[in-house]
Design a protein around this motif. Structure first.
Motif, PDB file in Angstrom:
ATOM      1  N   GLY A 104       0.825  -1.207   0.000  1.00  0.00           N
ATOM      2  CA  GLY A 104       0.000   0.000   0.000  1.00  0.00           C
ATOM      3  C   GLY A 104       0.862   1.261   0.000  1.00  0.00           C
ATOM      4  O   GLY A 104       0.854   2.031  -0.963  1.00  0.00           O
ATOM      5  N   GLY A 105       1.621   1.475   1.085  1.00  0.00           N
ATOM      6  CA  GLY A 105       2.444   2.686   1.188  1.00  0.00           C
ATOM      7  C   GLY A 105       3.588   2.689   0.186  1.00  0.00           C
ATOM      8  O   GLY A 105       3.701   3.557  -0.660  1.00  0.00           O
ATOM      9  N   GLY A 106       4.436   1.677   0.258  1.00  0.00           N
ATOM     10  CA  GLY A 106       5.644   1.629  -0.575  1.00  0.00           C
ATOM     11  C   GLY A 106       5.338   1.578  -2.058  1.00  0.00           C
ATOM     12  O   GLY A 106       5.877   2.340  -2.848  1.00  0.00           O
ATOM     13  N   ARG A 107       4.449   0.668  -2.442  1.00  0.00           N
ATOM     14  CA  ARG A 107       4.187   0.499  -3.876  1.00  0.00           C
ATOM     15  C   ARG A 107       2.912   1.167  -4.340  1.00  0.00           C
ATOM     16  O   ARG A 107       2.543   1.073  -5.507  1.00  0.00           O
ATOM     17  N   GLN A 108       2.179   1.759  -3.422  1.00  0.00           N
ATOM     18  CA  GLN A 108       0.996   2.558  -3.764  1.00  0.00           C
ATOM     19  C   GLN A 108      -0.192   1.755  -4.315  1.00  0.00           C
ATOM     20  O   GLN A 108      -0.974   2.267  -5.113  1.00  0.00           O
ATOM     21  N   LEU A 109      -0.315   0.507  -3.929  1.00  0.00           N
ATOM     22  CA  LEU A 109      -1.534  -0.240  -4.259  1.00  0.00           C
ATOM     23  C   LEU A 109      -2.665   0.364  -3.430  1.00  0.00           C
ATOM     24  O   LEU A 109      -2.470   0.721  -2.275  1.00  0.00           O
ATOM     25  N   SER A 110      -3.862   0.453  -4.041  1.00  0.00           N
ATOM     26  CA  SER A 110      -4.938   1.168  -3.339  1.00  0.00           C
ATOM     27  C   SER A 110      -5.335   0.447  -2.046  1.00  0.00           C
ATOM     28  O   SER A 110      -5.395  -0.786  -1.988  1.00  0.00           O
ATOM     29  N   THR A 111      -5.582   1.258  -1.033  1.00  0.00           N
ATOM     30  CA  THR A 111      -5.993   0.724   0.261  1.00  0.00           C
ATOM     31  C   THR A 111      -7.303  -0.039   0.113  1.00  0.00           C
ATOM     32  O   THR A 111      -7.535  -1.027   0.807  1.00  0.00           O
ATOM     33  N   HIS A 112      -8.130   0.415  -0.814  1.00  0.00           N
ATOM     34  CA  HIS A 112      -9.416  -0.248  -1.027  1.00  0.00           C
ATOM     35  C   HIS A 112      -9.207  -1.721  -1.410  1.00  0.00           C
ATOM     36  O   HIS A 112      -9.859  -2.618  -0.875  1.00  0.00           O
ATOM     37  N   LYS A 113      -8.257  -1.956  -2.326  1.00  0.00           N
ATOM     38  CA  LYS A 113      -7.997  -3.348  -2.744  1.00  0.00           C
ATOM     39  C   LYS A 113      -7.447  -4.160  -1.568  1.00  0.00           C
ATOM     40  O   LYS A 113      -7.803  -5.330  -1.377  1.00  0.00           O
ATOM     41  N   LEU A 114      -6.582  -3.543  -0.775  1.00  0.00           N
ATOM     42  CA  LEU A 114      -6.020  -4.259   0.381  1.00  0.00           C
ATOM     43  C   LEU A 114      -7.102  -4.545   1.420  1.00  0.00           C
ATOM     44  O   LEU A 114      -7.121  -5.619   2.027  1.00  0.00           O
ATOM     45  N   ASP A 115      -8.018  -3.586   1.586  1.00  0.00           N
ATOM     46  CA  ASP A 115      -9.148  -3.813   2.518  1.00  0.00           C
ATOM     47  C   ASP A 115      -9.958  -5.036   2.084  1.00  0.00           C
ATOM     48  O   ASP A 115     -10.370  -5.843   2.911  1.00  0.00           O
ATOM     49  N   ILE A 116     -10.162  -5.155   0.767  1.00  0.00           N
ATOM     50  CA  ILE A 116     -10.941  -6.291   0.253  1.00  0.00           C
ATOM     51  C   ILE A 116     -10.217  -7.602   0.557  1.00  0.00           C
ATOM     52  O   ILE A 116     -10.812  -8.568   1.041  1.00  0.00           O
ATOM     53  N   LEU A 117      -8.910  -7.622   0.303  1.00  0.00           N
ATOM     54  CA  LEU A 117      -8.139  -8.852   0.558  1.00  0.00           C
ATOM     55  C   LEU A 117      -8.138  -9.181   2.050  1.00  0.00           C
ATOM     56  O   LEU A 117      -8.291 -10.342   2.443  1.00  0.00           O
TER      57      LEU A 117
END
Ligand code: TYD
Length: 204
Positions: A104-117
């Motif tokens: 999320g922070g380092g590579r900027q993947l959206s928090t929304h996608k991480l929340d889903i996972l």
């Protein structure tokens, strides 16, 4: 999954968390607890194979995030949940906060996608306590350079780690009851004392 305690250790590479995993396990065992120490990515035979890929192969950012959570799914099912059901204390060197910090922070993947996972893999399950070892990038880098051959993440630039550190601190601000920030630039004995106190509170 409620009889035991689940504690996770987090921080940027070089923050010193792995040293403290050992110290705290010894401390808890001396108090008569059964302790299982483990790590992510990894912790199971399949997870360790995924770890090899994750730490050494370049891949699409989303593949990386998905494999982190795939390894975690296996880890919860095969190791963490059974240990907690037995009443053991489980100490994991990294867990989901690391995905929010690095992918999320380092590579900027959206928090929304991480929340889903996160919701998919462990909707109603969180560590009882997370210790976030916080240290400046300069100190962390000096510790890393002295110790070993660097993996894929550790070879990232200053800017990447700054984003990872900020994402960790943001997460600590978001979940202040669960995540406790430990100033890891302090002398080792002070840090140990601080974390033993936090662990004692959990045992009350
Ligand atoms: P680390 O925990 O630092 O192990 P070691 O001390 O043996 O180097 O290495 C794991 C690396 O994996 C670390 O750089 C952070 C990264 N990581 C993620 O990017 N996302 C995650 O979800 C997890 C668990 C780890």
């Amino acid at each position: 999954m409620v009889k035991g305690k689940f504690i996770t250790f987090e921080g940027i590479d070089g923050a010193g968390k792995s040293t403290h995993v050992e110290t705290i396990s010894t401390y808890l065992r001396a108090k008569g607890k059964t302790v299982v120490t483990t790590r992510e990515p990894g912790g199971t035979p399949l997870g360790e194979r995924l770890r090899e890929l994750l730490l050494h192969e370049s891949m699409h950012l989303e593949t990386e995030a998905l494999l982190m959570f795939a390894s975690r799914r296996e880890h919860i099912d095969k190791l963490i949940a059974p240990a907690l059901e037995r009443g053991d204390w489980v100490i994991s060197d990294r867990f989901t906060d690391a995905s929010f910090a690095y992918q999320g922070g380092g590579r900027q993947l959206s928090t929304h996608k991480l929340d889903i996972l996160e919701h998919w893999v462990h909707a109603d399950f969180q560590p009882h306590l997370t210790l976030l070892f916080d240290v400046s990038l300069d100190v962390a880098r000096a510790r890393l350079d002295n110790t070993r051959t660097l993996d894929k993440f550790e070879r990232e630039k200053h800017d990447f780690f700054e984003k990872v550190r900020n994402a960790y601190l943001q997460r600590a601000a978001q979940f202040p009851k669960r995540i406790r920030v430990v100033d890891s630039s302090q002398p080792l004995a002070n840090v140990t004392q601080q974390i033993e106190q936090l662990i004692d509170q959990l045992d009350e």
